[in-house]
Design a protein around this motif. Structure first.
Motif, PDB file in Angstrom:
ATOM      1  N   UNK B  27       0.827  -1.201   0.000  1.00 51.20           N
ATOM      2  CA  UNK B  27       0.000   0.000   0.000  1.00 51.20           C
ATOM      3  C   UNK B  27       0.866   1.257   0.000  1.00 51.20           C
ATOM      4  N   UNK B  28       1.981   1.203   0.756  1.00 53.19           N
ATOM      5  CA  UNK B  28       2.900   2.348   0.787  1.00 53.19           C
ATOM      6  C   UNK B  28       3.449   2.640  -0.601  1.00 53.19           C
ATOM      7  N   UNK B  29       3.868   1.543  -1.302  1.00 50.91           N
ATOM      8  CA  UNK B  29       4.436   1.725  -2.647  1.00 50.91           C
ATOM      9  C   UNK B  29       3.392   2.329  -3.583  1.00 50.91           C
ATOM     10  N   UNK B  30       2.128   1.874  -3.450  1.00 49.61           N
ATOM     11  CA  UNK B  30       1.079   2.399  -4.319  1.00 49.61           C
ATOM     12  C   UNK B  30       0.845   3.881  -4.031  1.00 49.61           C
ATOM     13  N   UNK B  31       0.752   4.230  -2.738  1.00 50.25           N
ATOM     14  CA  UNK B  31       0.387   5.607  -2.392  1.00 50.25           C
ATOM     15  C   UNK B  31       1.513   6.596  -2.644  1.00 50.25           C
ATOM     16  N   UNK B  32       2.781   6.107  -2.641  1.00 51.37           N
ATOM     17  CA  UNK B  32       3.898   7.012  -2.876  1.00 51.37           C
ATOM     18  C   UNK B  32       4.421   6.901  -4.302  1.00 51.37           C
ATOM     19  N   UNK B  33       3.568   6.425  -5.219  1.00 57.67           N
ATOM     20  CA  UNK B  33       4.016   6.233  -6.589  1.00 57.67           C
ATOM     21  C   UNK B  33       4.482   7.516  -7.241  1.00 57.67           C
ATOM     22  N   UNK B  34       3.891   8.663  -6.846  1.00 57.84           N
ATOM     23  CA  UNK B  34       4.281   9.916  -7.484  1.00 57.84           C
ATOM     24  C   UNK B  34       5.447  10.586  -6.767  1.00 57.84           C
ATOM     25  N   UNK B  35       5.946   9.977  -5.674  1.00 57.30           N
ATOM     26  CA  UNK B  35       7.061  10.572  -4.935  1.00 57.30           C
ATOM     27  C   UNK B  35       8.341   9.755  -5.033  1.00 57.30           C
ATOM     28  N   UNK B  36       8.193   8.424  -5.011  1.00 55.03           N
ATOM     29  CA  UNK B  36       9.384   7.570  -5.004  1.00 55.03           C
ATOM     30  C   UNK B  36       9.200   6.463  -6.041  1.00 55.03           C
ATOM     31  N   UNK B  37      10.285   5.753  -6.393  1.00 54.50           N
ATOM     32  CA  UNK B  37      10.139   4.661  -7.367  1.00 54.50           C
ATOM     33  C   UNK B  37       9.090   3.653  -6.929  1.00 54.50           C
ATOM     34  N   UNK B  38       8.397   3.118  -7.897  1.00 54.04           N
ATOM     35  CA  UNK B  38       7.323   2.174  -7.581  1.00 54.04           C
ATOM     36  C   UNK B  38       6.077   2.559  -8.344  1.00 54.04           C
ATOM     37  N   UNK B  39       4.961   2.638  -7.653  1.00 53.33           N
ATOM     38  CA  UNK B  39       3.728   3.012  -8.322  1.00 53.33           C
ATOM     39  C   UNK B  39       2.740   1.883  -8.327  1.00 53.33           C
ATOM     40  N   UNK B  40       1.709   2.057  -9.136  1.00 56.29           N
ATOM     41  CA  UNK B  40       0.587   1.123  -9.108  1.00 56.29           C
ATOM     42  C   UNK B  40       0.960  -0.300  -9.450  1.00 56.29           C
ATOM     43  N   UNK B  41       1.754  -0.482 -10.496  1.00 55.89           N
ATOM     44  CA  UNK B  41       2.069  -1.843 -10.941  1.00 55.89           C
ATOM     45  C   UNK B  41       2.893  -2.577  -9.882  1.00 55.89           C
ATOM     46  N   UNK B  42       3.980  -1.932  -9.407  1.00 53.34           N
ATOM     47  CA  UNK B  42       4.848  -2.595  -8.430  1.00 53.34           C
ATOM     48  C   UNK B  42       4.084  -2.881  -7.136  1.00 53.34           C
ATOM     49  N   UNK B  43       3.339  -1.875  -6.639  1.00 51.24           N
ATOM     50  CA  UNK B  43       2.590  -2.073  -5.400  1.00 51.24           C
ATOM     51  C   UNK B  43       1.535  -3.152  -5.541  1.00 51.24           C
ATOM     52  N   UNK B  44       0.882  -3.182  -6.699  1.00 58.01           N
ATOM     53  CA  UNK B  44      -0.135  -4.202  -6.937  1.00 58.01           C
ATOM     54  C   UNK B  44       0.452  -5.604  -6.909  1.00 58.01           C
ATOM     55  N   UNK B  45       1.658  -5.763  -7.501  1.00 51.66           N
ATOM     56  CA  UNK B  45       2.290  -7.084  -7.481  1.00 51.66           C
ATOM     57  C   UNK B  45       2.654  -7.471  -6.055  1.00 51.66           C
ATOM     58  N   UNK B  46       3.108  -6.493  -5.230  1.00 47.45           N
ATOM     59  CA  UNK B  46       3.443  -6.810  -3.834  1.00 47.45           C
ATOM     60  C   UNK B  46       2.192  -7.279  -3.091  1.00 47.45           C
ATOM     61  N   UNK B  47       1.043  -6.602  -3.341  1.00 50.78           N
ATOM     62  CA  UNK B  47      -0.198  -7.006  -2.677  1.00 50.78           C
ATOM     63  C   UNK B  47      -0.586  -8.419  -3.097  1.00 50.78           C
ATOM     64  N   UNK B  48      -0.460  -8.704  -4.412  1.00 51.36           N
ATOM     65  CA  UNK B  48      -0.801 -10.049  -4.899  1.00 51.36           C
ATOM     66  C   UNK B  48       0.126 -11.095  -4.288  1.00 51.36           C
ATOM     67  N   UNK B  49       1.416 -10.747  -4.114  1.00 55.32           N
ATOM     68  CA  UNK B  49       2.359 -11.700  -3.527  1.00 55.32           C
ATOM     69  C   UNK B  49       2.031 -11.954  -2.056  1.00 55.32           C
TER      70      UNK B  49
END
Lengths: 185, 147
Positions: B27-49
């Motif tokens: 969730x952190x990666x998703x919410x900080x997608x516009x500030x730090x590396x990551x974003x929707x795709x990376x955060x979504x894969x972490x949630x699925x994992x």
């Protein structure tokens, strides 16, 4: 050391790992070798200063490894024995690929230098991206603001592929259920 | 109930604690997608994992009780349509599809960058649920036995 040398080392490691993945007889070992290739791609992105891509590549590599281990572990495979036809096919493939490579060498001279593309849009994004979109992460500002159409296309591709996969898997699981019911009856 | 399913007690206990941390990180990666590396795709894969972690440790029947797959399916389709709705709202407010009509805010603030944050959240939900649904259907097939 410049970045190119590191990337060359990683590429050599990836080539060795992919040959190992093909040649090793043990399934688990060859899955691990495939994982090494994916990790190499992720490291390449990291060295080329693209942490966004590196993270996504690394995570998808873990995801693919879990699926591969679950799907292929505990199965027995029979090796294909090398015949005369196979050897001839290999030689033909090697000759074709080498000739294509030799003919395409002159094309490499036409390519722009590393890090100096012909298109200047990237410089515009670097200069104005933070001001125009308000996003500190420029990659985000490109994929979700300047090029949001592309992301919509990506979402559509993901949605459609998952619909297709689900419909196939659902049919197969229903067939399995019917089979077990008819066996019980 | 399904005590003998899944892995050992040690794995189950560790999973019970760690899965929430992994979900929080996603969730952190998703919410900080516009500030730090990551974003929707990376955060979504972490949630699925993280959900896949539960599936591997606890077995399939537990997950079926814990999560409703129909609900996840609905969430996935809803996220995909919300992306288009946000885009069409851009047409209403700014004049073109997927235009950035929300306030830009201050640079480096969490609530900034207009529509980029909601679009990241929508993509995160979409990727996370859809990848997990595919894994769930694959686990039904017992592919390791060749059925």
């Amino acid at each position: 050391m410049p970045v190119e040398i590191w990337i060359t080392y990683i590429l050599i490691l990836m080539i060795i790992a992919s040959i190992a993945a093909l040649e090793i007889e043990d399934v688990l070992s060859s899955i691990v070798a495939i994982g090494v290739v994916g990790l190499g791609v992720s490291l390449c992105f990291l060295f080329l200063q693209a942490p966004d891509l590196a993270i996504v590549q690394f995570l998808f590599e873990i995801f693919a490894l879990i699926i591969l281990v679950k799907a292929f572990l505990g199965k027995e495979y029979h090796k294909t024995e090398s015949t005369k036809l196979n050897i001839i096919l290999t030689i033909v493939t090697i000759i074709t690929l080498t000739s294509i490579l030799i003919f395409s060498v002159s094309v490499f001279d036409l390519l722009p230098d590393f890090g100096k593309p012909y298109m200047n849009t990237a410089q515009y994004y670097l200069d104005n991206g933070a001001r125009e979109t308000g996003a500190a992460n420029l990659v985000s500002s490109v994929i979700l603001d300047y090029r949001a159409y592309d992301t919509l296309g990506e979402i559509t591709v993901l949605f459609t592929s998952i619909l297709g996969a689900l419909s196939i898997l659902r049919i197969r699981s229903q067939m399995k259920k019917e089979n077990s019911e008819s066996q019980n009856a | 109930m399904h005590k003998h399913e899944g892995m050992t007690l040690i794995v189950k206990t560790v999973t019970r604690i760690s899965v929430w941390m992994i979900l929080l990180y996603g969730t952190y990666i998703v919410f900080h997608g516009h500030l730090s590396p990551g974003g929707g795709f990376a955060g979504g894969v972490i949630i699925a994992l993280a959900l896949l972690n539960v599936l591997l440790a606890y077995g399939r029947n537990f997950v079926t009780e814990w999560l409703s797959i129909k609900f996840l399916h609905g969430l996935e389709s809803l996220a995909a349509s919300f992306f288009v709705i946000i885009g069409i709202l851009g047409m209403v407010y700014v004049g073109y599809f997927l235009g950035n009509y929300l306030s830009k805010g201050e640079l480096f603030n969490l609530l900034s960058a207009g529509t980029i944050l909601p679009l990241n959240i929508v993509i995160g939900i979409k990727v996370g649920t859809s990848l997990f649904i595919v894994i769930w259907f694959l686990s039904e097939l017992k592919i390791d036995k060749g059925e």
